[in-house]
Design a protein around this motif. Sequence first.
Motif, PDB file in Angstrom:
ATOM      1  N   CYS A 133       0.783  -1.283  -0.136  1.00 27.21           N
ATOM      2  CA  CYS A 133      -0.046  -0.025   0.027  1.00 27.21           C
ATOM      3  C   CYS A 133       0.759   1.200   0.043  1.00 27.21           C
ATOM      4  O   CYS A 133       0.611   2.250  -0.887  1.00 27.21           O
ATOM      5  CB  CYS A 133      -0.827   0.041   1.178  1.00 27.21           C
ATOM      6  SG  CYS A 133      -2.231  -1.358   1.229  1.00 27.21           S
ATOM      7  N   LEU A 134       1.926   1.280   0.994  1.00 31.07           N
ATOM      8  CA  LEU A 134       2.835   2.258   0.992  1.00 31.07           C
ATOM      9  C   LEU A 134       3.509   2.679  -0.509  1.00 31.07           C
ATOM     10  O   LEU A 134       3.670   3.660  -0.789  1.00 31.07           O
ATOM     11  CB  LEU A 134       3.899   2.298   1.812  1.00 31.07           C
ATOM     12  CG  LEU A 134       4.725   3.458   2.333  1.00 31.07           C
ATOM     13  CD1 LEU A 134       3.686   4.606   2.595  1.00 31.07           C
ATOM     14  CD2 LEU A 134       5.546   3.101   3.380  1.00 31.07           C
ATOM     15  N   THR A 135       3.684   1.505  -0.995  1.00 26.30           N
ATOM     16  CA  THR A 135       4.347   1.550  -2.473  1.00 26.30           C
ATOM     17  C   THR A 135       3.538   2.314  -3.668  1.00 26.30           C
ATOM     18  O   THR A 135       3.881   2.986  -4.154  1.00 26.30           O
ATOM     19  CB  THR A 135       4.988   0.223  -3.047  1.00 26.30           C
ATOM     20  OG1 THR A 135       6.026  -0.156  -2.119  1.00 26.30           O
ATOM     21  CG2 THR A 135       5.436   0.225  -4.356  1.00 26.30           C
ATOM     22  N   ALA A 136       2.384   1.701  -3.612  1.00 24.18           N
ATOM     23  CA  ALA A 136       1.206   2.246  -4.363  1.00 24.18           C
ATOM     24  C   ALA A 136       0.851   3.641  -4.119  1.00 24.18           C
ATOM     25  O   ALA A 136       0.700   4.482  -5.124  1.00 24.18           O
ATOM     26  CB  ALA A 136      -0.244   1.299  -4.354  1.00 24.18           C
ATOM     27  N   ALA A 137       0.733   4.197  -2.975  1.00 24.93           N
ATOM     28  CA  ALA A 137       0.679   5.506  -2.546  1.00 24.93           C
ATOM     29  C   ALA A 137       1.960   6.291  -3.057  1.00 24.93           C
ATOM     30  O   ALA A 137       1.614   7.519  -3.626  1.00 24.93           O
ATOM     31  CB  ALA A 137       0.284   5.510  -1.059  1.00 24.93           C
ATOM     32  N   GLN A 160      12.454   0.047   2.742  1.00 22.93           N
ATOM     33  CA  GLN A 160      13.655   0.558   3.769  1.00 22.93           C
ATOM     34  C   GLN A 160      13.008   1.111   4.674  1.00 22.93           C
ATOM     35  O   GLN A 160      13.549   1.069   5.797  1.00 22.93           O
ATOM     36  CB  GLN A 160      14.622   1.032   2.978  1.00 22.93           C
ATOM     37  CG  GLN A 160      15.792   1.672   3.779  1.00 22.93           C
ATOM     38  CD  GLN A 160      16.661   0.444   4.222  1.00 22.93           C
ATOM     39  OE1 GLN A 160      16.723  -0.867   3.485  1.00 22.93           O
ATOM     40  NE2 GLN A 160      17.491   0.603   5.391  1.00 22.93           N
ATOM     41  N   THR A 161      11.821   1.978   4.617  1.00 23.74           N
ATOM     42  CA  THR A 161      11.333   2.658   5.788  1.00 23.74           C
ATOM     43  C   THR A 161      10.627   1.729   6.725  1.00 23.74           C
ATOM     44  O   THR A 161      11.125   1.975   7.891  1.00 23.74           O
ATOM     45  CB  THR A 161      10.316   3.655   5.145  1.00 23.74           C
ATOM     46  OG1 THR A 161      10.813   4.601   4.370  1.00 23.74           O
ATOM     47  CG2 THR A 161       9.547   4.226   6.352  1.00 23.74           C
ATOM     48  N   VAL A 162      10.027   0.753   6.210  1.00 22.81           N
ATOM     49  CA  VAL A 162       9.576  -0.149   7.235  1.00 22.81           C
ATOM     50  C   VAL A 162      10.661  -1.065   7.988  1.00 22.81           C
ATOM     51  O   VAL A 162      10.604  -1.383   9.148  1.00 22.81           O
ATOM     52  CB  VAL A 162       8.575  -1.383   6.766  1.00 22.81           C
ATOM     53  CG1 VAL A 162       8.298  -2.419   7.393  1.00 22.81           C
ATOM     54  CG2 VAL A 162       7.259  -0.608   6.017  1.00 22.81           C
ATOM     55  N   TYR A 163      11.600  -1.508   7.212  1.00 21.64           N
ATOM     56  CA  TYR A 163      12.626  -2.364   7.523  1.00 21.64           C
ATOM     57  C   TYR A 163      13.387  -1.261   8.714  1.00 21.64           C
ATOM     58  O   TYR A 163      13.889  -1.768   9.875  1.00 21.64           O
ATOM     59  CB  TYR A 163      13.745  -2.510   6.595  1.00 21.64           C
ATOM     60  CG  TYR A 163      14.797  -3.261   7.111  1.00 21.64           C
ATOM     61  CD1 TYR A 163      15.130  -4.399   7.414  1.00 21.64           C
ATOM     62  CD2 TYR A 163      16.093  -2.378   7.197  1.00 21.64           C
ATOM     63  CE1 TYR A 163      16.071  -5.228   7.865  1.00 21.64           C
ATOM     64  CE2 TYR A 163      17.515  -3.099   7.469  1.00 21.64           C
ATOM     65  CZ  TYR A 163      17.210  -4.518   7.988  1.00 21.64           C
ATOM     66  OH  TYR A 163      18.757  -4.927   8.334  1.00 21.64           O
ATOM     67  N   GLY A 164      13.973  -0.113   8.420  1.00 21.27           N
ATOM     68  CA  GLY A 164      14.378   0.653   9.468  1.00 21.27           C
ATOM     69  C   GLY A 164      13.773   1.015  10.658  1.00 21.27           C
ATOM     70  O   GLY A 164      14.151   1.250  11.676  1.00 21.27           O
ATOM     71  N   ALA A 165      12.581   1.146  10.320  1.00 21.00           N
ATOM     72  CA  ALA A 165      11.658   1.767  11.553  1.00 21.00           C
ATOM     73  C   ALA A 165      11.456   0.623  12.414  1.00 21.00           C
ATOM     74  O   ALA A 165      11.480   0.603  13.743  1.00 21.00           O
ATOM     75  CB  ALA A 165      10.138   2.199  11.001  1.00 21.00           C
TER      76      ALA A 165
END
Length: 269
Positions: free
Chosen positions: A185-189, A206-211
């Motif tokens: 969903c974040l990619t599509a947005a 990377q944002t999900v991984y890093g967070a």
Amino acid sequence: MAGTVILVGCGNMGFAMLKGWLASGAVQPADVLVIEPKEALRARAAEAGVRIAATPDAIAGETADLVVIAVKPQVIRDVLPAYRPLAPKAAFLSVAAGIAIRTITDILGESTPVIRCMPNTPAAIGKGMMAVYPNALVSPEMMAFVNTLLSASGEVAVLEDESQMDAVTAVSGSGPAYVFHFIECLTAAAIKAGLSEPTAKLLAMQTVYGAANLAKESGEEPGRLREQVTSPNGTTAAALAVLMGDNRLANLIDEAVDAARRRSIELGK
């Protein structure tokens, strides 16, 4: 304790666990017998240096400290009876979702030590979450050995009650799929906002991984980390007003987890 292990089923989860055991040195290849009917999966296990067999006939004359049952839940009632000769000397570790300890002891005998485990797919890269519940017949030494084996694939939590397995299934068992969908969903947005697909994918993953890594390693509560990112009247605050308004995301996650938990209960009947 070091021990001898029979691994029944060497599909994706079974093989992921096997690789973790061997890489960590928790067991030696010579101390593992893999029983897997599919030739390609047996060949893959053989390359890891363990002993292999196609059928449970191979257990004749074998002894084991631990038998790991890594087959699909719908076939476990057909598979387990062949391993009755190893009980109760061997403990049994089951990673079959929804299969209660009572079901296993009904087949193997009331005196069988059984540990039930719910892993998740990140175990394949050593980042899994494994929740376990042992019956009263499992010795402290065996639990320590099982913990060593499972820790090679990620974190291990020991539950207080077997009934909690349904909640575990809904949170960490099914949870990776929720996160994967969030990345989708974040990619599509991001693409809709004007980014190219490769850049959108990279930013989302990377944002999900890093967070997630920051949440685990910082020692701070996730809510506090959220507050640190959120400036008053800033961009993050604008987004969170959408996600957190009327508890929108919290309610959605609660509904999703409850639906998975109730389905887990249904499948276990």
